[in-house]
Design an enzyme around this catalytic site. Structure first.
Site, mmCIF file in Angstrom:
data_model
loop_
_atom_site.group_PDB
_atom_site.id
_atom_site.type_symbol
_atom_site.label_atom_id
_atom_site.label_comp_id
_atom_site.label_asym_id
_atom_site.label_seq_id
_atom_site.Cartn_x
_atom_site.Cartn_y
_atom_site.Cartn_z
ATOM 1 C CB VAL A 47 4.129 -21.239 -27.573
ATOM 2 C CG1 VAL A 47 5.192 -21.631 -28.635
ATOM 3 C CG2 VAL A 47 3.292 -22.400 -27.036
ATOM 4 C CB CYS A 48 4.296 -15.832 -28.845
ATOM 5 S SG CYS A 48 2.954 -16.544 -29.825
ATOM 6 N N PRO A 49 6.470 -16.106 -26.324
ATOM 7 C CG PRO A 49 5.946 -15.695 -24.152
ATOM 8 C CD PRO A 49 5.246 -15.952 -25.543
#
Length: 188
Positions: A47-49
């Site tokens: 999810v971070c990118p």
């Protein structure tokens, strides 16, 4: 979790990867401009990118508003560079990526997951005096929207420039604000 709203950013010192260089960032770096801290769990994840890429897509707009963005994870600034070099999504990031390997900054903002050594997804808007004006904290699997972040910054800046006014739900620049008074009680 106690509220951080209207509290001063606690002292910190961190190394960041920024535009191909390693730079030092402290609480003093924040003074005199609006800032956004975007905490996320870890580099090389899922999810971070998507979130950091979304913020990168809105970064120019935020910059035009006088806002600096700092992403923060418990990785090192070296890991941020490696991720920047390896990921097409992360390559488009031009805002500073702070390393917080000791978790000190994450603890200062109450987003540290101690048993995992990772930060929750926290977003904080900080005014030019270093005072936290908004806080949004999500569980690890819930991504955030940079478009809504822009709207929140616009509202925070409007309220700072217009004491006595408040922004109603979904307010956007140009829309009407409210001026709280006895006459409005029960009429909205």
């Amino acid at each position: 979790m106690s509220s951080l709203i209207n509290t001063q950013v606690k002292p910190f010192k961190a190394q960041a990867f920024h535009n191909g260089k390693f730079v030092e960032v402290t609480e003093e770096t924040l003074k005199g401009k609006w800032n956004v801290f975007v905490f996320y769990p870890a580099d090389f994840t899922f999810v971070c990118p998507t979130e950091l890429g979304d913020v990168a897509d809105h970064y120019e707009e935020l910059q035009k508003m006088g806002v600096e963005v700092y992403s923060v994870s418990t990785d090192t600034h070296f890991t941020h560079k490696a991720w920047h070099d390896a990921s097409e999504t992360i390559k488009k990031i031009t805002y500073p990526m702070l390393g917080d390997p000791t978790g000190a900054i994450s603890r200062n903002f109450d987003v540290m997951i101690e048993e995992e050594g990772l930060a929750l997804r926290g977003t904080f808007i900080i005014d030019p005096d270093g005072v936290i004006k908004t806080a949004e904290v999500n569980d690890l699997g819930i991504g955030r929207s940079a478009a809504d972040l822009v709207r929140k910054v616009q509202a925070a800046q409007h309220i700072a420039a217009n004491p006595g006014q408040v922004c109603p739900a979904s307010w956007k620049p140009g829309a009407e604000t409210l001026e709280p008074s006895l006459d409005l009680v029960g009429k909205i």
